[in-house]
Structures are given as C-alpha cells and as structure tokens.
Motif scaffolding. Structure first.
Motif, PDB file in Angstrom:
ATOM      1  N   HIS A  44       7.803  -7.779  -1.009  1.00 47.13           N
ATOM      2  CA  HIS A  44       8.919  -6.863  -0.760  1.00 47.13           C
ATOM      3  C   HIS A  44       9.517  -7.104   0.631  1.00 47.13           C
ATOM      4  O   HIS A  44      10.742  -7.127   0.796  1.00 47.13           O
ATOM      5  N   GLY A  56      -0.014  -0.161  -8.891  1.00 44.30           N
ATOM      6  CA  GLY A  56       1.198   0.553  -9.276  1.00 44.30           C
ATOM      7  C   GLY A  56       1.982  -0.166 -10.344  1.00 44.30           C
ATOM      8  O   GLY A  56       3.184   0.078 -10.500  1.00 44.30           O
ATOM      9  N   THR A  75       2.919  -1.177 -14.340  1.00 43.52           N
ATOM     10  CA  THR A  75       2.929  -0.494 -15.633  1.00 43.52           C
ATOM     11  C   THR A  75       1.799  -0.991 -16.523  1.00 43.52           C
ATOM     12  O   THR A  75       1.429  -0.337 -17.493  1.00 43.52           O
ATOM     13  N   ALA A  96       5.718  -5.460 -13.981  1.00 44.64           N
ATOM     14  CA  ALA A  96       6.709  -4.444 -13.607  1.00 44.64           C
ATOM     15  C   ALA A  96       6.035  -3.308 -12.859  1.00 44.64           C
ATOM     16  O   ALA A  96       4.918  -2.890 -13.193  1.00 44.64           O
ATOM     17  N   ALA A  97       6.732  -2.798 -11.846  1.00 50.38           N
ATOM     18  CA  ALA A  97       6.221  -1.673 -11.066  1.00 50.38           C
ATOM     19  C   ALA A  97       6.599  -0.351 -11.721  1.00 50.38           C
ATOM     20  O   ALA A  97       7.668  -0.220 -12.321  1.00 50.38           O
ATOM     21  N   ARG A  98       5.730   0.628 -11.602  1.00 50.03           N
ATOM     22  CA  ARG A  98       6.014   1.970 -12.102  1.00 50.03           C
ATOM     23  C   ARG A  98       7.031   2.671 -11.203  1.00 50.03           C
ATOM     24  O   ARG A  98       7.145   2.361 -10.016  1.00 50.03           O
ATOM     25  N   THR A  99       7.726   3.605 -11.783  1.00 47.14           N
ATOM     26  CA  THR A  99       8.698   4.389 -11.021  1.00 47.14           C
ATOM     27  C   THR A  99       8.255   5.848 -10.879  1.00 47.14           C
ATOM     28  O   THR A  99       8.986   6.663 -10.335  1.00 47.14           O
ATOM     29  N   ASP A 100       7.052   6.151 -11.353  1.00 47.21           N
ATOM     30  CA  ASP A 100       6.563   7.541 -11.351  1.00 47.21           C
ATOM     31  C   ASP A 100       5.297   7.683 -10.521  1.00 47.21           C
ATOM     32  O   ASP A 100       4.477   8.563 -10.780  1.00 47.21           O
ATOM     33  N   GLY A 137       4.827   7.845  -6.821  1.00 47.94           N
ATOM     34  CA  GLY A 137       5.045   8.018  -5.391  1.00 47.94           C
ATOM     35  C   GLY A 137       3.763   8.446  -4.704  1.00 47.94           C
ATOM     36  O   GLY A 137       2.729   8.653  -5.339  1.00 47.94           O
ATOM     37  N   ASP A 159       1.331  -2.742  -5.147  1.00 44.26           N
ATOM     38  CA  ASP A 159       2.446  -1.792  -5.187  1.00 44.26           C
ATOM     39  C   ASP A 159       2.058  -0.387  -4.752  1.00 44.26           C
ATOM     40  O   ASP A 159       2.728   0.593  -5.097  1.00 44.26           O
TER      41      ASP A 159
END
Length: 291
Positions: free
Chosen positions: A16, A227, A229, A246-250, A252, A276
């Motif tokens: 990142h 982190g 999926t 793929a990274a999760r979006t839920d 935090g 992640d």
C-alpha cells in the motif's frame, strides 16, 4: 490477564505504501527497492503501542528468491530485514524483535511440503543467520502437522524461544488448512517444546473458532487474523501475487478489536494483526487490551 500486543501485517502495508504493483516476491521486493519503508512500518507499529516488531523475513526463502534472480542476496536480505526491526526497537526504547519464518514453497498449502530433512535444514539455516538479531522466532502460517514438525526441528536447536503460529481453514476453523484437527497441533509439544501457540493469517471468524478449540492449551495462546475475504485457489500456486486476493471492507479497527475481545475471553494472551491489519488496528488493540 496481561495481554502482549504484536504488530500488524508487514507485506500488505508495504504494498500500500509503495504504490507499486505486487509481485511474487511481495514484501521482499519492496524492501529491495525501498528499505526505508520497512523501517517506517516498524516505527509506526511501535508508535501505535506494539511491544514486538516482527522482522520482514516471512518470504525470505531460497525457493522464492531463486526464481527472481535474488538468491545471491539471501544472507544480506535476512540481515537487512532484522537490522531494520532492531533499529526501530532501539529508537523506540523498548520492545522485542521476532523473526518471521514463513512456509516453504508457498503459503496456505495443505500438503506436507518438502521432505522433512530438507525442510528442517532450510529453517535451521535461516534461524542461525537471524540469531544475533532476534529475541524469538515465530513460525508463521503453518498449515499442517508435517510442516510444523520440520519447522520446529530446524529452529528449536538454536536455543531461542519459538512460537508456532498455525493457519486454519477459512470455512472451518476447527481444522488446519491440511484438514487435520487444529487441536492435534498440541500433540507436538512432547517432542517439540515450542513456547507459545498462535492462530494466524485466517479470517477472524475462523480464528475465533480455532482459539476456542485451543482454549486451555498448556502454553500461552495467541491470535492474529488477516483482513482478506479468504484465500483464493489462484493464490495457492507458487509465484502468484497478492492481487489474487481481496481485502475486506467491513474490518476496521473497532470491528477487528471486537473479534480480538473474543480471543482474549477464550484465553489469548498474545494478539496482533496479519495481512491488511495495520497500525490503526494495533492502536485500537492497545487501547482496549494492553496491560
């Protein structure tokens, strides 16, 4: 119960921050191109409150470096990664440095890996190179009993504490990725006296299941989830890059710490983050759980 706070993921954080496309060398490539970023990540985790810096050595195996034409730098890169962690620890003024020893041939594979003697020798070689720099070794993302035995046989004779971190099936946290029951890893203690048992680099839901099954283990228990999926079939092939995941979006910092609360309730005394899971997540863990 006091809780020790590990750092979070290194590889994804470097990807990142570098803004570069991922390669099969993952975090190693970023360290070759921009070693200052590795130091910055360590600094940020210590600033967030982590008490352990995990050196960027997870993927530093000969079977990964050779296809990329970097095998001649094997020793050099191990020393560099460890020295960057030590520098960050010293600048912070406290903490420990852990070596990360990832799996041979690739991560998340449920097979037995290379022959036992060959695998043990590979881990022994790495442990001896890192010995002068680190306080302990973490055998990370171990997916089967056979892989655990070989890694432990290579590192334990060096004489420093060895933590064993196993990865479990994302769909069934009661089992290692090999399909073996996660509790079966405890049977190894009589022949391979590792000093802590952790569950790592699986989705938090699966880690929660595994930690509950291991609650009451005779060695300190720990957990640090990823982190993602989940782990795609495409990523299991050696040389693949993390753009297959793929990274999760839920997930935090607050949501991740909610999972960690379950791990602590079930006896985890060491918590942190894997892929992640970054400095903001570690800061929240420190806020809630640090002694």
């Amino acid at each position: 119960m006091p809780v020790a706070i590990l750092d979070g993921g290194m590889g994804q954080e470097l990807i990142h921050r570098s803004g570069r496309d991922p390669t099969g060398l993952w975090a190693t490539q970023v360290m070759i191109d921009a070693p200052h970023l590795v130091r910055e990540v360590h600094d940020d985790y210590f600033a967030a409150g982590a008490s352990i810096a995990t050196a960027n050595t997870y993927a530093l195996h000969r079977d990964r470096l050779e296809p990329a034409g970097q095998i001649a730098r094997f020793d050099e890169l191990h020393h560099l990664a460890c020295e960057l962690a030590v520098q960050a620890r010293d600048a912070h003024g406290s903490g420990r440095v852990a070596a990360a020893l990832g799996p041979l041939e690739w991560s998340y594979r449920g097979d037995d890996g290379p022959p036992f003697a060959d695998a043990a020798q590979s881990f022994s070689e790495i442990a001896k190179i890192q010995q002068e720099h680190v306080d302990l070794y973490i055998l990370e993302t171990v997916s089967s009993l056979a892989r655990a035995k070989a890694a432990l046989a290579g590192t334990l004779p060096v004489g420093k504490p060895v933590w064993l971190a196993v990865t479990v099936d994302d769909d069934d946290g009661t089992r290692l990725r090999s399909g073996e029951p996660v509790e079966s890893i405890l049977d190894l203690l009589k022949d391979y006296p590792f000093t802590a048992l952790l569950v790592n680099c699986s989705i938090p839901e699966a880690v929660t299941t595994a930690v509950a099954r291991l609650s009451g283990a005779p060695v300190p228990l720990g957990a640090y989830a990823n982190g993602f999926t989940g782990i795609s079939q495409a990523y299991l092939e050696p040389g693949s890059a993390v753009d297959k995941l793929a990274a999760r979006t839920d997930l935090g910092p607050s949501e991740y710490a909610d999972f960690a609360a379950r791990w602590v309730e079930d006896g985890a005394a060491i918590i942190g983050g894997c892929c992640d899971v970054g400095p903001a997540h570690i800061r929240e863990l420190v806020k809630r759980f640090a002694d």
